[in-house]
Scaffold this active site. Structure first.
Site, mmCIF file in Angstrom:
data_model
loop_
_atom_site.group_PDB
_atom_site.id
_atom_site.type_symbol
_atom_site.label_atom_id
_atom_site.label_comp_id
_atom_site.label_asym_id
_atom_site.label_seq_id
_atom_site.Cartn_x
_atom_site.Cartn_y
_atom_site.Cartn_z
ATOM 1 N N ASP A 11 0.883 -1.166 0.000
ATOM 2 C CA ASP A 11 0.000 0.000 0.000
ATOM 3 C C ASP A 11 0.918 1.213 0.000
ATOM 4 O O ASP A 11 1.640 1.450 0.967
ATOM 5 C CB ASP A 11 -0.868 -0.040 1.270
ATOM 6 C CG ASP A 11 -1.691 1.222 1.452
ATOM 7 O OD1 ASP A 11 -1.576 2.144 0.627
ATOM 8 O OD2 ASP A 11 -2.462 1.278 2.439
ATOM 9 N N GLY A 101 18.819 -6.195 -0.213
ATOM 10 C CA GLY A 101 18.897 -7.565 -0.733
ATOM 11 C C GLY A 101 17.580 -8.271 -0.984
ATOM 12 O O GLY A 101 17.486 -9.157 -1.822
ATOM 13 N N LYS A 130 -7.378 -5.172 4.230
ATOM 14 C CA LYS A 130 -7.975 -4.918 5.545
ATOM 15 C C LYS A 130 -8.054 -6.189 6.385
ATOM 16 O O LYS A 130 -9.021 -6.428 7.108
ATOM 17 C CB LYS A 130 -9.391 -4.306 5.408
ATOM 18 C CG LYS A 130 -9.457 -3.052 4.563
ATOM 19 C CD LYS A 130 -8.739 -1.875 5.193
ATOM 20 C CE LYS A 130 -8.830 -0.634 4.324
ATOM 21 N NZ LYS A 130 -7.815 -0.615 3.228
ATOM 22 N N TYR A 229 1.859 -0.836 15.549
ATOM 23 C CA TYR A 229 0.909 -1.091 14.477
ATOM 24 C C TYR A 229 0.982 -0.030 13.400
ATOM 25 O O TYR A 229 0.989 1.161 13.688
ATOM 26 C CB TYR A 229 -0.516 -1.178 15.019
ATOM 27 C CG TYR A 229 -0.780 -2.552 15.532
ATOM 28 C CD1 TYR A 229 -1.178 -3.556 14.668
ATOM 29 C CD2 TYR A 229 -0.556 -2.869 16.857
ATOM 30 C CE1 TYR A 229 -1.368 -4.842 15.121
ATOM 31 C CE2 TYR A 229 -0.747 -4.142 17.327
ATOM 32 C CZ TYR A 229 -1.153 -5.127 16.456
ATOM 33 O OH TYR A 229 -1.326 -6.389 16.902
ATOM 34 N N LYS A 232 -3.041 -2.991 8.678
ATOM 35 C CA LYS A 232 -3.164 -4.442 8.503
ATOM 36 C C LYS A 232 -2.209 -4.921 7.415
ATOM 37 O O LYS A 232 -1.838 -4.169 6.523
ATOM 38 C CB LYS A 232 -4.619 -4.788 8.146
ATOM 39 C CG LYS A 232 -5.492 -4.892 9.390
ATOM 40 C CD LYS A 232 -5.290 -6.220 10.097
ATOM 41 C CE LYS A 232 -5.880 -6.309 11.476
ATOM 42 N NZ LYS A 232 -4.982 -5.980 12.581
HETATM 43 C C1 F6R Z 1 -5.208 -1.661 5.661
HETATM 44 C C2 F6R Z 1 -5.654 -0.382 6.165
HETATM 45 C C3 F6R Z 1 -5.837 -0.196 7.620
HETATM 46 C C4 F6R Z 1 -5.225 1.135 8.039
HETATM 47 C C5 F6R Z 1 -5.487 1.425 9.503
HETATM 48 C C6 F6R Z 1 -4.764 2.686 9.996
HETATM 49 O O1 F6R Z 1 -5.131 -1.603 4.295
HETATM 50 O O2 F6R Z 1 -5.879 0.507 5.387
HETATM 51 O O3 F6R Z 1 -5.326 -1.247 8.379
HETATM 52 O O4 F6R Z 1 -3.861 1.113 7.782
HETATM 53 O O5 F6R Z 1 -6.851 1.538 9.663
HETATM 54 O O6 F6R Z 1 -5.268 3.775 9.347
HETATM 55 P P1 F6R Z 1 -4.853 5.276 9.711
HETATM 56 O O7 F6R Z 1 -3.359 5.293 9.733
HETATM 57 O O8 F6R Z 1 -5.450 6.104 8.621
HETATM 58 O O9 F6R Z 1 -5.437 5.570 11.042
HETATM 59 MG MG MG Z 2 -4.491 -2.405 2.420
HETATM 60 MG MG MG Z 3 -4.097 0.415 3.934
#
Ligand code: F6R
Ligand code: MG
Ligand code: MG
Length: 371
Positions: A11, A101, A130, A229, A232
């Site tokens: 992403d 690498g 997600k 974190y 996802k």
């Molecule tokens: C996965 C995804 C979510 C976001 C998460 C954090 O593709 O889009 O896991 O990464 O909800 O989002 P922010 O950083 O916008 O709070």
């Molecule tokens: Mg994604």
């Molecule tokens: Mg994302």
């Protein structure tokens, strides 16, 4: 000649929040990959939700530096375009500054296998958004170990010999902690591990009849790389089908369940997994978690045109059921099963609140009660 199938996804920015990459971004990534055609024999680029997947065929084997760098460079260069366009989360899955690498441990997810091509070599590329790699645990278990899903396990002598599984403990961040199991003998042990989607994840599945690899799953957990974190993992997976492997329909059928997986809003909920057509964006409650499936045949490392395995009208009914399941789960908001366990929440807000409230708890003694 051995053919290598490598899929690397990331992403690197999307429109309207975490919905989908822009057309300009996709075109740019496609141009960068096409300009490196000396390294590759063929390639295909797609997206599922906010993730771009680059599927590459070549003869350089797995973990090849040049192939991995090609994808990394395409994502780095794409990130500049995403920033120019002001896309949300530009470059969010590129967690390290420089390439060293191999893309493993840098953020992008990778699944790859080196194969001796059969005369006809059908395979499937799954891409999920997600959610985390454990989302594939149940479908793989049903496909490769459950005769109620896969009649091939009793009909085909080669499938009857069963499969060898490599399962990874993805909570272990010091290295790759893996275990090998065989089915049908160890089917209950396998189930005991795979029930825990956040910890134990299928990495690969192999035919016991021929020794050939059937499945490769991207097992990376972004929080193990970043130490916190960052979203996802949104795993990709390659599955070879037919002959000594389950049929394509036996691989697809578990996705009719719409099983609950970790993901959706803020990466912190339990939501049903929806099988979607290619090029589907994210929507309801930043989900529901979605999975696409592109089918190919590969011959002398050249890909056929892609076929969209979840575009068939059958899946419309499944999607309606999954939508109802998603709405039902959302009715209970933050309560109990609707949210992921504490260790999997993507933000620190709940922890912070609990830490603050901790000081206000009292233990009611007999004396206090009397007072
Ligand atoms: C996965 C995804 C979510 C976001 C998460 C954090 O593709 O889009 O896991 O990464 O909800 O989002 P922010 O950083 O916008 O709070
Ligand atoms: Mg994604
Ligand atoms: Mg994302």
């Amino acid at each position: 000649m051995k053919t290598t199938l490598t899929v690397i996804k990331a992403d690197i920015g999307s429109i309207g929040g975490h919905l989908r990459p822009s057309r300009r971004l996709l075109e740019h990534v496609a141009q960068v990959v096409a300009s490196c055609n000396n390294t590759l024999i063929d390639h295909h680029i797609g997206y599922t939700g906010d993730d771009i997947a680059i599927l590459m065929t070549h003869t350089r084997g797995i973990g090849d530096e040049e192939v991995h760098k090609l994808a990394w460079d395409a994502f780095v260069s794409g990130t500049a375009v995403a920033k120019e366009e002001g896309l949300y989360g530009a470059g969010q899955d590129l967690l390290k500054d420089s390439f060293s690498g191999n893309v493993r441990g840098l953020g992008p997810a990778v699944a790859e296998m080196e194969i001796d091509e059969r005369p006809n070599e059908p395979f499937l590329l799954f891409a999920a958004d997600k959610t985390d790699p454990g989302a594939y645990n149940l479908p793989l278990f049903l496909t490769f170990a459950d005769v109620m899903n896969t009649p091939g396990l009793i009909l085909s002598p080669n499938l009857t010999r069963g499969f060898r599984w490599i399962v990874m403990d993805v909570n272990y961040a010091e290295g790759d902690r893996v275990i090998e199991l065989v089915t049908p003998e160890e089917i209950y042990d396998l189930a005991a591990l795979l029930r825990d989607n956040q910890r134990f994840v299928v990495e690969s599945v192999w035919s016991r009849a021929t020794g050939e690899q059937a499945v490769a799953v991207a097992t990376s957990r972004l929080h193990n790389i970043a130490g916190k974190y960052t979203g996802k993992d949104d795993p990709v997976m390659l599955v070879r089908t037919q002959m000594n492997f389950p049929a394509t329909g036996e691989v697809l059928s578990p996705y009719a369940i719409g099983h609950y997986v970790g993901g959706g809003m803020r990466g912190s909920h339990q939501m049903p997994l929806m099988p979607v057509p290619l090029f589907t964006s994210t929507s309801y409650f930043d989900g529901p978690p979605l999975v696409s499936c592109t089918a190919f045949c590969v011959h002398n490392a050249a890909l056929t045109e892609p076929c969209d395995a979840f575009a068939h009208p059958f899946w419309d009914e499944v999607r309606a059921t999954v939508s109802r399941k998603a709405i039902d789960m959302r009715r209970q908001g933050f309560s109990g099963a609707a949210m992921l366990p504490m260790a999997e929440l993507e933000y620190t807000g709940v922890m912070d609140k609990l830490a603050r409230l901790e000081k206000r708890f009292i233990v009611r003694t007999k004396e206090l009660a009397a007072a």
